[in-house]
Design a protein around this motif. Structure first.
Motif, PDB file in Angstrom:
ATOM      1  N   VAL A 193       0.832  -1.203   0.000  1.00 12.29           N
ATOM      2  CA  VAL A 193       0.000   0.000   0.000  1.00 12.29           C
ATOM      3  C   VAL A 193       0.867   1.255   0.000  1.00 12.29           C
ATOM      4  O   VAL A 193       0.587   2.233  -0.698  1.00 12.29           O
ATOM      5  CB  VAL A 193      -0.978  -0.018   1.197  1.00 12.29           C
ATOM      6  CG1 VAL A 193      -1.709   1.313   1.325  1.00 12.29           C
ATOM      7  CG2 VAL A 193      -1.978  -1.170   1.028  1.00 12.29           C
ATOM      8  N   SER A 194       1.960   1.240   0.759  1.00 13.42           N
ATOM      9  CA  SER A 194       2.819   2.433   0.792  1.00 13.42           C
ATOM     10  C   SER A 194       3.494   2.652  -0.562  1.00 13.42           C
ATOM     11  O   SER A 194       3.890   3.770  -0.881  1.00 13.42           O
ATOM     12  CB  SER A 194       3.871   2.306   1.899  1.00 13.42           C
ATOM     13  OG  SER A 194       4.913   1.430   1.511  1.00 13.42           O
TER      14      SER A 194
ATOM     15  N   LEU B 250      15.117  -6.540  -3.304  1.00 11.85           N
ATOM     16  CA  LEU B 250      14.222  -5.573  -3.952  1.00 11.85           C
ATOM     17  C   LEU B 250      13.184  -5.053  -2.965  1.00 11.85           C
ATOM     18  O   LEU B 250      12.860  -3.860  -2.938  1.00 11.85           O
ATOM     19  CB  LEU B 250      13.509  -6.220  -5.144  1.00 11.85           C
ATOM     20  CG  LEU B 250      14.368  -6.554  -6.371  1.00 11.85           C
ATOM     21  CD1 LEU B 250      13.532  -7.280  -7.416  1.00 11.85           C
ATOM     22  CD2 LEU B 250      14.966  -5.282  -6.973  1.00 11.85           C
ATOM     23  N   ALA B 251      12.652  -5.969  -2.138  1.00 13.67           N
ATOM     24  CA  ALA B 251      11.605  -5.584  -1.180  1.00 13.67           C
ATOM     25  C   ALA B 251      12.134  -4.620  -0.130  1.00 13.67           C
ATOM     26  O   ALA B 251      11.528  -3.585   0.148  1.00 13.67           O
ATOM     27  CB  ALA B 251      11.034  -6.835  -0.501  1.00 13.67           C
ATOM     28  N   ARG B 256      12.822   0.810   1.998  1.00 11.01           N
ATOM     29  CA  ARG B 256      13.673   1.919   2.455  1.00 11.01           C
ATOM     30  C   ARG B 256      13.263   3.220   1.766  1.00 11.01           C
ATOM     31  O   ARG B 256      13.108   4.266   2.411  1.00 11.01           O
ATOM     32  CB  ARG B 256      15.132   1.599   2.164  1.00 11.01           C
ATOM     33  CG  ARG B 256      16.120   2.597   2.763  1.00 11.01           C
ATOM     34  CD  ARG B 256      17.563   2.186   2.523  1.00 11.01           C
ATOM     35  NE  ARG B 256      17.964   2.335   1.150  1.00 11.01           N
ATOM     36  CZ  ARG B 256      18.382   3.466   0.595  1.00 11.01           C
ATOM     37  NH1 ARG B 256      18.467   4.565   1.327  1.00 11.01           N
ATOM     38  NH2 ARG B 256      18.719   3.519  -0.671  1.00 11.01           N
ATOM     39  N   LEU B 257      13.072   3.143   0.460  1.00  2.74           N
ATOM     40  CA  LEU B 257      12.704   4.353  -0.276  1.00  2.74           C
ATOM     41  C   LEU B 257      11.321   4.837   0.127  1.00  2.74           C
ATOM     42  O   LEU B 257      11.046   6.032   0.119  1.00  2.74           O
ATOM     43  CB  LEU B 257      12.769   4.077  -1.779  1.00  2.74           C
ATOM     44  CG  LEU B 257      14.188   3.799  -2.292  1.00  2.74           C
ATOM     45  CD1 LEU B 257      14.157   3.358  -3.752  1.00  2.74           C
ATOM     46  CD2 LEU B 257      15.083   5.025  -2.131  1.00  2.74           C
ATOM     47  N   ALA B 258      10.426   3.902   0.499  1.00  4.42           N
ATOM     48  CA  ALA B 258       9.067   4.272   0.908  1.00  4.42           C
ATOM     49  C   ALA B 258       8.996   4.602   2.394  1.00  4.42           C
ATOM     50  O   ALA B 258       7.919   4.879   2.911  1.00  4.42           O
ATOM     51  CB  ALA B 258       8.099   3.144   0.574  1.00  4.42           C
TER      52      ALA B 258
ATOM     53  N   GLN D 270      15.732  -1.339  10.716  1.00  6.10           N
ATOM     54  CA  GLN D 270      14.269  -1.458  10.758  1.00  6.10           C
ATOM     55  C   GLN D 270      13.689  -0.810  12.010  1.00  6.10           C
ATOM     56  O   GLN D 270      12.603  -0.227  11.977  1.00  6.10           O
ATOM     57  CB  GLN D 270      13.850  -2.931  10.672  1.00  6.10           C
ATOM     58  CG  GLN D 270      14.265  -3.600   9.363  1.00  6.10           C
ATOM     59  CD  GLN D 270      13.721  -2.900   8.130  1.00  6.10           C
ATOM     60  OE1 GLN D 270      12.616  -2.382   8.162  1.00  6.10           O
ATOM     61  NE2 GLN D 270      14.495  -2.864   7.068  1.00  6.10           N
ATOM     62  N   LEU D 271      14.390  -0.929  13.136  1.00  5.74           N
ATOM     63  CA  LEU D 271      13.907  -0.289  14.365  1.00  5.74           C
ATOM     64  C   LEU D 271      13.908   1.234  14.216  1.00  5.74           C
ATOM     65  O   LEU D 271      12.959   1.905  14.619  1.00  5.74           O
ATOM     66  CB  LEU D 271      14.749  -0.731  15.559  1.00  5.74           C
ATOM     67  CG  LEU D 271      14.563  -2.205  15.951  1.00  5.74           C
ATOM     68  CD1 LEU D 271      15.620  -2.637  16.965  1.00  5.74           C
ATOM     69  CD2 LEU D 271      13.168  -2.434  16.534  1.00  5.74           C
ATOM     70  N   TYR D 272      14.973   1.784  13.629  1.00  6.42           N
ATOM     71  CA  TYR D 272      14.989   3.238  13.401  1.00  6.42           C
ATOM     72  C   TYR D 272      13.921   3.643  12.384  1.00  6.42           C
ATOM     73  O   TYR D 272      13.351   4.725  12.467  1.00  6.42           O
ATOM     74  CB  TYR D 272      16.380   3.706  12.975  1.00  6.42           C
ATOM     75  CG  TYR D 272      17.277   3.969  14.178  1.00  6.42           C
ATOM     76  CD1 TYR D 272      17.128   5.135  14.921  1.00  6.42           C
ATOM     77  CD2 TYR D 272      18.213   3.044  14.600  1.00  6.42           C
ATOM     78  CE1 TYR D 272      17.908   5.382  16.033  1.00  6.42           C
ATOM     79  CE2 TYR D 272      19.004   3.269  15.717  1.00  6.42           C
ATOM     80  CZ  TYR D 272      18.846   4.447  16.434  1.00  6.42           C
ATOM     81  OH  TYR D 272      19.606   4.680  17.555  1.00  6.42           O
ATOM     82  N   GLN D 273      13.642   2.753  11.418  1.00  8.14           N
ATOM     83  CA  GLN D 273      12.590   3.065  10.453  1.00  8.14           C
ATOM     84  C   GLN D 273      11.222   3.092  11.141  1.00  8.14           C
ATOM     85  O   GLN D 273      10.419   3.993  10.894  1.00  8.14           O
ATOM     86  CB  GLN D 273      12.598   2.018   9.332  1.00  8.14           C
ATOM     87  CG  GLN D 273      11.682   2.345   8.170  1.00  8.14           C
ATOM     88  CD  GLN D 273      12.160   3.557   7.381  1.00  8.14           C
ATOM     89  OE1 GLN D 273      13.110   3.504   6.650  1.00  8.14           O
ATOM     90  NE2 GLN D 273      11.474   4.679   7.549  1.00  8.14           N
ATOM     91  N   ALA D 274      10.976   2.130  12.022  1.00  6.20           N
ATOM     92  CA  ALA D 274       9.711   2.107  12.761  1.00  6.20           C
ATOM     93  C   ALA D 274       9.603   3.337  13.665  1.00  6.20           C
ATOM     94  O   ALA D 274       8.533   3.938  13.807  1.00  6.20           O
ATOM     95  CB  ALA D 274       9.615   0.825  13.598  1.00  6.20           C
ATOM     96  N   PHE D 275      10.731   3.708  14.258  1.00  8.95           N
ATOM     97  CA  PHE D 275      10.758   4.871  15.152  1.00  8.95           C
ATOM     98  C   PHE D 275      10.452   6.146  14.364  1.00  8.95           C
ATOM     99  O   PHE D 275       9.709   7.026  14.828  1.00  8.95           O
ATOM    100  CB  PHE D 275      12.143   4.946  15.792  1.00  8.95           C
ATOM    101  CG  PHE D 275      12.255   5.925  16.921  1.00  8.95           C
ATOM    102  CD1 PHE D 275      11.412   5.859  18.016  1.00  8.95           C
ATOM    103  CD2 PHE D 275      13.239   6.907  16.907  1.00  8.95           C
ATOM    104  CE1 PHE D 275      11.534   6.761  19.073  1.00  8.95           C
ATOM    105  CE2 PHE D 275      13.361   7.805  17.959  1.00  8.95           C
ATOM    106  CZ  PHE D 275      12.513   7.733  19.037  1.00  8.95           C
ATOM    107  N   SER D 276      11.002   6.222  13.167  1.00 12.65           N
ATOM    108  CA  SER D 276      10.771   7.378  12.311  1.00 12.65           C
ATOM    109  C   SER D 276       9.301   7.451  11.896  1.00 12.65           C
ATOM    110  O   SER D 276       8.705   8.530  11.851  1.00 12.65           O
ATOM    111  CB  SER D 276      11.673   7.287  11.076  1.00 12.65           C
ATOM    112  OG  SER D 276      11.529   8.429  10.265  1.00 12.65           O
TER     113      SER D 276
END
Lengths: 295, 295, 295, 295
Positions: A193-194, B250-251, B256-258, D270-276
């Motif tokens: 979705v994102s 790829l995923a 990351r980009l999203a 991934q943790l920093y991505q979730a935090f963001s």
């Protein structure tokens, strides 16, 4: 057949109810007096303590308790029911506990001359009420055959999983996979979705492709994909996140004792722990997708 | 209809073959001369370069290339086919690449007056040969309808996923979930067996319970559970671990980009990376269970 | 002062030895007769059972045992030393166990009139031999002061961590971080070298930058970076991977009971579990870098 | 020496300022006119475009840009500064970008007769202002020696990391370890406190034990442990979580291209991505402990 039943909670209550409906003579006990009273109203005989119920000498005794500590407390020791039962009895523990504890209790029961089976269930409170539970049963095949008619009053699928403890092993392995799958579906749906896809279209593709699983088909965590799933009613009802957390804890602890790595199982456990810390433990376990969606 | 086809590898070769069998006039190119010769033997016209094939002015041009770099190299730039085609052409890229690159190429194609669709496939080499592939197609609905008959010569399910790039999004989301599920099944099976269960019995229970998924039912990673699965023939054939690693890459890169977290997706990627480092990249991706079994 | 000592293994043996050297009157027991004989040769009095040693009525009793089950078995129950000691005794458990068990034993000891302290150590067998261990002590401050001189015969740093159990908490928290750091250093070193850097140069930069930690400075896992580290002698000696695995298990289990997420702690535990499954559990814990290097 | 400077942001601005203070003749450009005007006020000569600045023919050209795309855009192509510079020039890129891009740009520069160095920095905006940055420099040793005096006007430590790109490798490896360590310290502190320890006592023990690291000693994430750390002022200032997220992305992407697993590095990302995603990207990266504390 005279059956004793210990533990009349969300699951045990309706299970006991179904035994009464099936015509069994039922003796029940729970720490909650109203729960006992409710079953008594339906035709069961209520007791004030485990000891009193045990003294009534049922032929079969079924327990449905919250955790291994309760099971051990009720079954083991000089005051435990294994020691107190006056005749050989069929003991069926339907609680979800770790396999090691299940085997410890079964060994004690057999040493005292009783037949013991571990028979954890899946299907949730809805399955308990509708008598459509699945029982995963560990113990001797002959014993499973004998108590099968009793379990069929409460469930639809009675699966023999092997020796004592294997009912718990099957439950723990299945539910660990369920937890991993659910987080995986949550990540795949949120990612798709994102990146610009429609949630229903994506779910449709996954469900006809190699990503399909129970969590994508029956309990899709993305809101409004499935009309009747918890995700479309604010994640109420269903199988609570904290119950999934408990099962993932049983799985990783059993894995530790078996010296078996479970990388994704442990990761899923930690994610549910973090989700619970944020105060969401009572939501259906599909709500884990909230970790992946912007509020 | 005159169709051009670029990329005659393990997937592209049999796909092109099926187009010839369906009666299409086919012009083909690949860096491998024997691959071109093989298709020529079947009735296609072979070319020595992309430029020559483009000069032949096909009505539809299909590409099946290893990665985004190849796709961009062939389509974009002054020497790219988008610039060199002399008339508006239907461009169909069946390569599995990241959605951002797919959208970049589609935009360039449309700006130059061509119709472009991304149409990655699932089904593996077996599906390519049997013309039973699933196509996940991104692009305008009208364009999808027009090229549907062509795709149907190569596949069974033609799914429209939305605008340009969404074919890649669907593929990447599905395959990330597939990778997570496979590792999850591997962990659940290895855990259950190490705790004393029979592998076939456990698989049977999972496949009738909430843990069931494509990986447990169709490609169970535990040896001898499914007679015809790669796990029962030394993990040969099937979908290679390094291809799963590529798709997981790829995923996570698209995530990351999203700015989208994918905890288990990233963990699965790293596990396949570690597995590849140990030299197992060419085994079927179900072989990941080797990380969980004592040698 | 008459001191009793239970458990004369790799750690307990040299610790007891240092108490003898410091002039204490020492009574010892271990299941291994040779271990008892060795201490007897050094001047300690050997006993054939815990019961016999307890009957000798030491003023202080120190235990150094493998796991919580042993500690509970020796201390608790009608036959346990808490019940059998004829006078109030200072009890010091130096075993590394989970905080909950430590608190359970301390409570039982105090209820019976004894003073109890948990005092797990760090510093390894080298520190045990050189009497340079660090003791992390949980219990009343006044008790810690009283037994400090005894601990100082075996170690250099005696740190009071707070109430009973907090010695174990400090150890478990520190060692979980140590395990995470070691895996982190292994990943950073392997990544840097695979991208073209010299290992020693990279270690030098990390050790003067924000990535520096004990694992990068003192026990760098990359071969030949530190002359005297296990990594430069085939990962022999040092702190075994399976001991790190045990401590990570204590940490995640304590976290589970405290409802506290520990994502990287759990991931590190699983990596050490996978490493142990591959047969490397006896190597120094820095050998985990083998998961990241091509063989 | 005539120095050109491109990119006058939070880091580049004060760096350029220090070059002026050191007496260099400075030509500057930034897309932000006020940033150029500020430097002009301090004595630099401002330019309206990269082309104009290049035409002024500086002897040395320093860039400090947000990401690889900007660096490639400014340096490469027919309009890029590599092609436009009229004489061999020392090119120093201080941006933090991936090693592959750094090597691609360096190769193009050298092919055109320029000397190129990658020289990413650590030390943050405080270090940029105080001229105490650390430079991690990749390139020929002789070139590093020549430009060392210039870098010393902006920093304290000038470390030669090896060939071109190795400055970026060192930065990426160090910062990945930093991110892992920070999450590890956050987990260890949160676990210890939830199990009953005082945060300052625990930090003291860790900092004298094997868990010690820069994140525990200098930037401890638990509130009120270090008076001057971001954790004691609401996580303002310091090194932003989104900058750590960017660096972890560079690390995992470089690892992917090098076919190198980085399990904890990917988990930290991934943790920093979730935090963001939760909206905390602008807080100091030690704020990641919020994922582990009850609100």
């Amino acid at each position: 057949m005279h059956i004793g039943f210990l533990g009349l909670g969300n699951m045990g209550g309706p299970m006991a109810s179904n035994l009464v409906k099936a015509g069994h003579s039922l003796s029940v006990f729970d720490l909650s007096q109203p729960a006992v009273a409710e079953l008594a109203k339906q035709g069961a005989q209520g007791f004030n303590s485990v000891a009193d119920l045990v003294a009534a000498a049922p032929d079969v005794l079924i327990s449905m308790l919250p955790a291994a500590a309760h099971v051990k407390g009720v079954y083991l020791g000089d005051e435990g029911l294994i020691a107190q039962l006056s005749k050989p009895t069929y003991l069926i523990d339907c609680s979800t506990i770790d396999p090691h504890s299940a085997r410890e209790v079964a060994q004690a029961a057999q040493a005292a001359g009783h037949c013991m089976l571990d028979a954890p269930v899946s299907g949730g409170t809805a399955g308990a009420q509708a008598a459509t539970l699945t029982f995963m049963v560990g113990g001797a095949a002959a014993d499973v055959d004998k108590i099968r008619p009793i379990l069929q009053a409460m469930g639809k699928n009675i699966t023999h999983c092997g020796d004592n403890g294997n009912g718990q092993v099957a439950k723990v392995a299945n539910n660990m996979l369920l937890g991993i799958s659910m987080v995986g579906v949550a990540e795949a749906m949120a990612l798709g979705v994102s990146l610009g896809m429609d949630a229903k279209v994506l779910a449709g593709i996954i469900n006809t492709s190699s990503g399909r699983c129970w969590s994508s088909e029956i309990n899709n965590p993305y809101p409004e994909v499935l009309e009747n799933a918890p995700a479309s009613r604010g994640y109420s009802g269903g199988f609570g996140s904290d119950l999934m957390l408990k099962d993932l804890g049983l799985a990783t602890e059993a894995a530790r004792l078996a010296k078996q790595p479970v990388m994704l199982g442990a990761a899923a456990q930690q994610l549910y722990q973090a989700f619970s810390l944020q105060g969401h433990g009572n939501l259906d376990f599909s709500a884990i997708i909230k970790l992946y969606l912007k509020e």
